[in-house]
Scaffold this active site. Structure first.
Site, PDB file in Angstrom:
ATOM      1  N   SER A 136       6.997 -17.753   1.001  1.00  0.00           N
ATOM      2  CA  SER A 136       7.270 -16.305   0.717  1.00  0.00           C
ATOM      3  C   SER A 136       7.680 -16.467  -0.883  1.00  0.00           C
ATOM      4  O   SER A 136       8.522 -17.393  -1.145  1.00  0.00           O
ATOM      5  CB  SER A 136       8.462 -15.730   1.620  1.00  0.00           C
ATOM      6  OG  SER A 136       9.076 -14.638   0.971  1.00  0.00           O
ATOM      7  N   TYR A 161      16.774 -15.293   5.280  1.00  0.00           N
ATOM      8  CA  TYR A 161      15.314 -15.580   5.264  1.00  0.00           C
ATOM      9  C   TYR A 161      14.771 -16.442   4.342  1.00  0.00           C
ATOM     10  O   TYR A 161      13.960 -17.082   4.741  1.00  0.00           O
ATOM     11  CB  TYR A 161      14.561 -14.067   5.188  1.00  0.00           C
ATOM     12  CG  TYR A 161      13.054 -13.896   5.001  1.00  0.00           C
ATOM     13  CD1 TYR A 161      12.353 -14.215   6.069  1.00  0.00           C
ATOM     14  CD2 TYR A 161      12.734 -13.616   3.816  1.00  0.00           C
ATOM     15  CE1 TYR A 161      11.042 -14.051   6.075  1.00  0.00           C
ATOM     16  CE2 TYR A 161      11.169 -13.713   3.599  1.00  0.00           C
ATOM     17  CZ  TYR A 161      10.532 -14.069   4.587  1.00  0.00           C
ATOM     18  OH  TYR A 161       8.949 -14.044   4.792  1.00  0.00           O
TER      19      TYR A 161
HETATM   20  N1  LIG Z   1       4.577  -9.254   4.822  1.00  0.00           N
HETATM   21  C1  LIG Z   1       4.721  -9.898   3.783  1.00  0.00           C
HETATM   22  O1  LIG Z   1       4.991  -9.112   2.686  1.00  0.00           O
HETATM   23  C2  LIG Z   1       5.172 -11.325   3.693  1.00  0.00           C
HETATM   24  C3  LIG Z   1       5.485 -11.676   2.536  1.00  0.00           C
HETATM   25  C4  LIG Z   1       5.945 -13.177   2.472  1.00  0.00           C
HETATM   26  C5  LIG Z   1       5.842 -13.934   3.596  1.00  0.00           C
HETATM   27  N2  LIG Z   1       5.318 -13.531   4.639  1.00  0.00           N
HETATM   28  C6  LIG Z   1       5.431 -14.290   5.881  1.00  0.00           C
HETATM   29  O2  LIG Z   1       4.091 -14.110   6.468  1.00  0.00           O
HETATM   30  C7  LIG Z   1       4.141 -14.249   7.898  1.00  0.00           C
HETATM   31  C8  LIG Z   1       3.587 -12.974   8.463  1.00  0.00           C
HETATM   32  O3  LIG Z   1       4.467 -11.871   8.219  1.00  0.00           O
HETATM   33  P1  LIG Z   1       3.938 -10.607   8.568  1.00  0.00           P
HETATM   34  O4  LIG Z   1       4.303  -9.402   7.530  1.00  0.00           O
HETATM   35  O5  LIG Z   1       2.688 -10.399   9.231  1.00  0.00           O
HETATM   36  O6  LIG Z   1       5.083 -10.141   9.841  1.00  0.00           O
HETATM   37  P2  LIG Z   1       5.016  -9.736  11.363  1.00  0.00           P
HETATM   38  O7  LIG Z   1       6.358  -9.389  11.810  1.00  0.00           O
HETATM   39  O8  LIG Z   1       4.011  -8.733  11.510  1.00  0.00           O
HETATM   40  O9  LIG Z   1       4.232 -11.081  11.964  1.00  0.00           O
HETATM   41  C9  LIG Z   1       4.941 -12.247  12.552  1.00  0.00           C
HETATM   42  C10 LIG Z   1       4.595 -12.182  13.969  1.00  0.00           C
HETATM   43  O10 LIG Z   1       5.107 -13.433  14.501  1.00  0.00           O
HETATM   44  C11 LIG Z   1       5.610 -13.098  15.806  1.00  0.00           C
HETATM   45  N3  LIG Z   1       6.729 -13.883  16.056  1.00  0.00           N
HETATM   46  C12 LIG Z   1       8.138 -13.817  15.669  1.00  0.00           C
HETATM   47  N4  LIG Z   1       8.816 -14.805  16.122  1.00  0.00           N
HETATM   48  C13 LIG Z   1       8.083 -15.565  17.238  1.00  0.00           C
HETATM   49  C14 LIG Z   1       8.191 -16.282  17.987  1.00  0.00           C
HETATM   50  N5  LIG Z   1       9.417 -17.044  18.192  1.00  0.00           N
HETATM   51  N6  LIG Z   1       7.309 -16.969  18.769  1.00  0.00           N
HETATM   52  C15 LIG Z   1       6.110 -16.427  18.761  1.00  0.00           C
HETATM   53  N7  LIG Z   1       5.866 -15.335  17.834  1.00  0.00           N
HETATM   54  C16 LIG Z   1       6.717 -15.067  16.914  1.00  0.00           C
HETATM   55  C17 LIG Z   1       5.943 -11.555  15.896  1.00  0.00           C
HETATM   56  O11 LIG Z   1       6.062 -11.133  17.195  1.00  0.00           O
HETATM   57  C18 LIG Z   1       4.990 -11.049  14.817  1.00  0.00           C
HETATM   58  O12 LIG Z   1       3.807 -10.549  15.499  1.00  0.00           O
HETATM   59  C19 LIG Z   1       5.661 -14.470   8.178  1.00  0.00           C
HETATM   60  O13 LIG Z   1       5.852 -16.000   8.140  1.00  0.00           O
HETATM   61  C20 LIG Z   1       6.473 -13.904   6.971  1.00  0.00           C
HETATM   62  O14 LIG Z   1       7.638 -14.506   6.645  1.00  0.00           O
HETATM   63  C21 LIG Z   1       4.993 -12.268   4.803  1.00  0.00           C
END
Ligand SMILES: NC(=O)c1ccc[n+]([C@@H]2O[C@H](COP(=O)([O-])OP(=O)(O)OC[C@H]3O[C@@H](n4cnc5c(N)ncnc54)[C@H](O)[C@@H]3O)[C@@H](O)[C@H]2O)c1
Length: 331
Positions: A136, A161
């Site tokens: 991130s 985070y």
């Molecule tokens: N959306 C953004 O702007 C952004 C920016 C930087 C990094 N990220 C990273 O990208 C990835 C996806 O983000 P997103 O926005 O799609 O988030 P999101 O919350 O929609 O997706 C994450 C998924 O992981 C699942 N999850 C969480 N804990 C879990 C566990 N213990 N076991 C199994 N599943 C689990 C959740 O149910 C969820 O569906 C993450 O790693 C996030 O940190 C996202």
């Protein structure tokens, strides 16, 4: 009828496959005929029915297998590696979001750090070498030097985070060093578009603007984010799968920071509303700006983000309105 795959295809394991980014990625990979194995615990960080809706198209394919389970369940994760001939792992499962990590750091450290360690150990045990890890932009903290470059110091995270994402990167480097895993780390910059998590700013602002509710503005509107459209992020992830890195970090951003005050004007225009504002102090953990240097991803991967903020917001608003009309119970 479920769609069949080509006979020659790889098996890709996607963690967090029901989430915002993961579900789009799987939509895309299934069309390319890769076998997809996915795990997600459908937790209640936001409404799990949204995550179930995200997955609806996935079940149309017979080369899709979903495990509703937790990446902290080491036995389950290892058994998935034993059952499937996994070639590539794309690790997106995480507790996402800066502000909630301050009130509940424990779940963030468990899932994002221990969960990543469990996955890496399962890869080693099953001789799987290739990993794409979702990091991130938050790891850059309040770095003054912009744009943020992958080799800049990221030793000063300002939220739990961000610290867990940095720790994930460090674990990846360690396993690369000891076991020669082949790892690409992608630092995503504020991703938006259809299915964006409901607590994220653009989603909240659009929802509140359309419902006539106040938009909460943190600070005086001068903070800025490098908003990146979901299709561009998915292209970047897929390009990174095809590129053979040994260990490399990439910024995936749009390289065009947008001030909060400007974002709100664009949302007002796209929703045809005259929003009401409520100003509050910038919360702890929120960085003042993000701005990606994307030259490395451009040069190595061919990454080339195409969607500007106006176009992206207008696509998001159209999607949001259609979801609200068809699934009012969840949106
Ligand atoms: N959306 C953004 O702007 C952004 C920016 C930087 C990094 N990220 C990273 O990208 C990835 C996806 O983000 P997103 O926005 O799609 O988030 P999101 O919350 O929609 O997706 C994450 C998924 O992981 C699942 N999850 C969480 N804990 C879990 C566990 N213990 N076991 C199994 N599943 C689990 C959740 O149910 C969820 O569906 C993450 O790693 C996030 O940190 C996202």
């Amino acid at each position: 009828m479920r769609k069949a795959k080509n006979s020659k295809s790889r098996t890709i394991f996607v963690t967090g496959g029901a989430g915002f980014i993961g579900s789009h990625l799987i939509d895309n990979l299934l069309k390319k005929s890769d076998n997809i194995v996915s795990i997600d615990n459908l937790n209640e960080f936001y409404n799990p029915n949204i995550k179930k809706l995200n997955q609806v198209n996935h079940y149309e394919y017979d080369h899709y297998e979903f495990y509703k389970g937790d990446i902290l369940d080491e036995g389950l994760v290892k058994s998935i590696f034993k059952k499937h001939d996994i070639e590539i792992v794309i690790h997106l499962a995480a507790m996402a979001g800066v502000r909630p990590s301050i009130s509940n750091p424990s779940i963030y450290t468990e899932v994002n750090i221990i969960g990543t360690r469990i996955l890496l150990d399962a890869m080693v045990e099953s001789n799987v070498e290739r990993l794409i890890f979702a990091s991130s932009s938050s790891v850059y903290g309040n770095n003054k030097k912009i744009p943020f470059y992958e080799d800049d110091s990221v030793d000063r995270p300002i939220s739990p985070y961000a610290a867990t994402k940095k720790m994930g990167e460090l674990l990846c480097h360690t396993y690369h060093h000891i076991y020669e895993l082949n790892i690409s780390l992608l630092r995503f910059f504020t991703v938006y578009g259809p299915r964006q998590r409901p607590e994220m700013a653009i989603h909240q602002f659009v929802r509140n603007a359309l419902n006539g509710e106040p938009i909460i503005v943190f600070g005086d509107g001068s903070t800025a984010r490098d908003y990146t459209y979901i299709d561009d992020i998915i292209d970047g992830i897929i390009q990174s799968i095809e590129f053979d890195d040994r260990y490399m970090i990439y910024n995936l951003g749009n390289s065009e920071p947008i001030k909060l005050s400007n974002l709100i004007l664009i949302i007002a225009e796209a929703t045809g509303t005259d929003p009401i504002f409520e100003y509050q102090e910038i919360p702890q953990g929120d960085v003042l700006q993000t701005y990606a240097d994307i030259n490395r991803a451009k040069n190595n991967l061919g990454y080339d983000p195409k969607t500007g903020i106006r176009d992206g917001i207008s696509k998001f608003v159209k999607w949001y309105i259609s979801m609200k009309n068809t699934h009012e119970d969840v949106y």
